[in-house]
Design an enzyme around this catalytic site. Structure first.
Site, mmCIF file in Angstrom:
data_model
loop_
_atom_site.group_PDB
_atom_site.id
_atom_site.type_symbol
_atom_site.label_atom_id
_atom_site.label_comp_id
_atom_site.label_asym_id
_atom_site.label_seq_id
_atom_site.Cartn_x
_atom_site.Cartn_y
_atom_site.Cartn_z
ATOM 1 N N THR A 108 33.633 24.929 10.768
ATOM 2 C CA THR A 108 32.219 24.646 10.528
ATOM 3 C C THR A 108 31.564 25.668 9.610
ATOM 4 O O THR A 108 30.711 25.337 8.801
ATOM 5 C CB THR A 108 31.473 24.607 11.892
ATOM 6 O OG1 THR A 108 32.092 23.612 12.681
ATOM 7 C CG2 THR A 108 30.021 24.287 11.734
ATOM 8 N N THR A 184 35.678 27.782 15.082
ATOM 9 C CA THR A 184 35.539 28.565 16.312
ATOM 10 C C THR A 184 36.518 28.145 17.408
ATOM 11 O O THR A 184 36.861 28.931 18.277
ATOM 12 C CB THR A 184 34.115 28.432 16.889
ATOM 13 O OG1 THR A 184 33.832 27.045 17.081
ATOM 14 C CG2 THR A 184 33.094 29.051 15.970
ATOM 15 N N ASP A 185 36.979 26.888 17.362
ATOM 16 C CA ASP A 185 37.760 26.381 18.499
ATOM 17 C C ASP A 185 38.989 27.225 18.807
ATOM 18 O O ASP A 185 39.313 27.455 19.978
ATOM 19 C CB ASP A 185 38.196 24.927 18.253
ATOM 20 C CG ASP A 185 37.014 23.967 18.187
ATOM 21 O OD1 ASP A 185 35.886 24.412 18.450
ATOM 22 O OD2 ASP A 185 37.226 22.791 17.866
ATOM 23 N N LYS A 263 36.725 31.739 23.491
ATOM 24 C CA LYS A 263 35.614 30.789 23.363
ATOM 25 C C LYS A 263 35.333 30.233 24.756
ATOM 26 O O LYS A 263 36.238 29.700 25.393
ATOM 27 C CB LYS A 263 35.981 29.657 22.393
ATOM 28 C CG LYS A 263 34.837 28.709 22.143
ATOM 29 C CD LYS A 263 35.094 27.707 21.025
ATOM 30 C CE LYS A 263 33.841 26.860 20.839
ATOM 31 N NZ LYS A 263 33.934 25.922 19.729
HETATM 32 N N1 ASP Z 1 36.344 22.009 15.271
HETATM 33 C C1 ASP Z 1 35.788 23.115 14.507
HETATM 34 C C2 ASP Z 1 36.874 24.120 14.302
HETATM 35 O O1 ASP Z 1 37.243 24.837 15.170
HETATM 36 C C3 ASP Z 1 34.612 23.715 15.185
HETATM 37 C C4 ASP Z 1 34.047 24.939 14.539
HETATM 38 O O2 ASP Z 1 34.320 25.325 13.449
HETATM 39 O O3 ASP Z 1 33.214 25.571 15.203
HETATM 40 O O4 ASP Z 1 37.373 24.178 13.202
#
Ligand code: ASP
Length: 462
Positions: A108, A184-185, A263
């Site tokens: 993201t 973040t995942d 996370k």
């Molecule tokens: N699904 C995304 C990822 O981990 C979510 C994010 O970037 O926060 O790439």
């Protein structure tokens, strides 16, 4: 006559329903469906997307796809076209400022919604970053390089190895700090593996993501970037850290050690938490405040060790009551070399699994125990069952987090298949993945939640 952009990207069923109610792209609408009502703005659709859904941006900022078949009515209440173009500006060069390299991997943080196509696309050139977050130039001379453009669930050994090597090269060239933009995942998985693959870094290596994309008013992308670039430029913390929101509001960021972070919330911006310890530091636009002393310091030399090894046949088993032994058997039969168990309580699995554990031992599969509780230590001496499992070759991993343990075992088995050596590597702390004790204040406080905790408690103090 309809302009070609009026129904941008819509075809088939979805186009028919939009035309029927004269609802065009960018229309502010109230949509009635057989499942309930929705209010939002109709977004353009990517040419590659299916023809069965109408996508709207809800008032909350989330985008949802609504099945065209279920739409019974669309009322157009207005029109709100978004023009979203990041102005490209030349990132200013200042000879006095440190040199920071930002690697993009995707996620993201590297995305913005392209309203022309409705697709989420990466935006990561220094010019674009400077155009949208000009403060970055206060701290450093920034160079950027896009390594990949993937959501983080698609990160894997190949990407880890490429990233570790790219970081090693930059450090050898004399960079003052590294930032890695990442989804973040699985940010904590990557932080863990890099903590093992990259050792003795003389400079900060900061992983950063954002929970909400930059097209949303509540995005954490800009502030997380500012905090991470400040950390990479100025801090004396020469470790692999994750830099994300501390509290749910934008008061400060926290720097978490790469092997102790996780996370913990699917949507809060303050989703990352140091587990079983306190974070390394707080960071704001103008200050970095260490919360502890025991971190590795920045050095002048360029000596970094890159050990980019990875065995792919390793699995995590998240134990649940009534697990059948064929879970373990199938891993053995499929040639897995290592298994991390996330056991219940102090590190338990049920008795029916024991013969399968014995088979793993006989087949030279490395089996290690961690705990599902995340906080606290595996203790296999407390009950007989723990001792029985150790007899069957299961090795307790103290307070290593399951994901850190998984990454470490992949890394260790990538170096040697001699299980004695693997054990030695696994039980020797390298980057804080095992600690001697967990401070009680690492459980709840210093988690960036102080204002929220205070607010909560104050309701009861009245
Ligand atoms: N699904 C995304 C990822 O981990 C979510 C994010 O970037 O926060 O790439």
């Amino acid at each position: 006559m309809a302009k070609s952009d009026d129904y941008k990207g819509y075809r088939g069923e979805s186009l028919k329903v939009l035309q029927k109610f004269n609802a065009k792209v960018w229309s502010d609408v109230e949509i009635k469906t057989t499942d309930g009502d929705h209010v939002g703005i109709i977004l353009p659709r990517s040419e590659q997307a299916d023809e069965f859904h109408v996508v709207i941006k809800l008032r909350t900022g989330y985008n949802i796809g609504i099945s065209a078949k279920k739409i019974t009515d669309i009322k157009v209440t207005g029109r709100k076209e978004a023009h979203y173009k990041i102005p490209e500006k030349l990132f200013p060069y200042s000879p006095k400022k440190p040199r920071v390299k930002l690697f993009g991997t995707g996620g993201t943080i590297a995305s913005r919604l392209d309203y022309r196509t409705g697709a989420v696309i990466p935006a990561f050139s220094p010019g674009e970053l400077y155009g949208s977050v000009p403060e970055l130039a206060d701290y450093c001379n920034l160079e950027t390089e896009k390594l990949f453009g993937v959501f983080s669930e698609n990160m894997g050994p190949e990407q880890y190895i490429t990233t570790a090597k790219a970081i090693g090269k930059e450090i050898e060239k004399g960079v003052d700090g590294i930032v890695i933009g990442h989804g973040t995942d699985t940010l904590h998985h990557t932080a863990s593996i890099l903590s093992f693959m990259i050792q003795d870094s003389p400079v900060p290596i900061v992983l950063v993501g954002s929970q909400r994309s930059s097209d949303r008013p509540s995005s954490d992308a800009a502030l997380n970037l500012i905090h991470s670039v400040k950390t990479a430029s100025e801090s004396d913390i020469a470790e692999i850290v994750v830099c994300m929101f501390g509290p749910t509001s934008d008061q400060y960021g926290l720097l978490h050690r790469g092997t102790r972070v996780r996370k913990m919330h699917s949507s809060y911006r303050s989703t990352f938490r140091t587990i079983g310890d306190i974070p390394i530091a707080m960071v704001s636009k103008d200050k970095i405040t260490p919360l502890r002393n025991d971190y590795k310091r920045r050095r002048e030399d360029k000596n970094v060790k890159i050990i980019p090894t990875f065995e792919e046949r390793v699995a995590i088993i998240y134990y649940y009551p009534n697990m059948h032994p064929d879970m373990v058997d199938s891993l053995i039969d499929n040639g897995y070399k290592g298994i991390i168990i996330a056991g219940t309580g102090l590190g338990h699995v049920n008795k029916p699994l024991y013969p399968a554990l014995k088979r793993a031992q006989d087949n030279n599969v490395a089996v290690y125990m961690t705990v599902q509780t995340l906080w606290g230590y595996v203790q296999m001496y407390v009950y007989d069952t723990g001792r029985d499992m150790m007899e069957l070759g299961v090795i307790p991993l103290a307070n290593m987090l399951p994901e850190a343990a998984y990454m470490k075992l992949c890394w260790a088995l990538g170096q040697t298949k001699d299980l004695k050596k693997v054990k030695e590597i696994m039980l020797t702390p390298i980057a804080g993945e095992i600690t001697e004790r967990e401070p009680s204040n690492g459980y709840l406080i210093f988690q960036g939640g102080i204002p929220e905790v205070e607010e909560f408690i104050s309701q009861y103090r009245k």
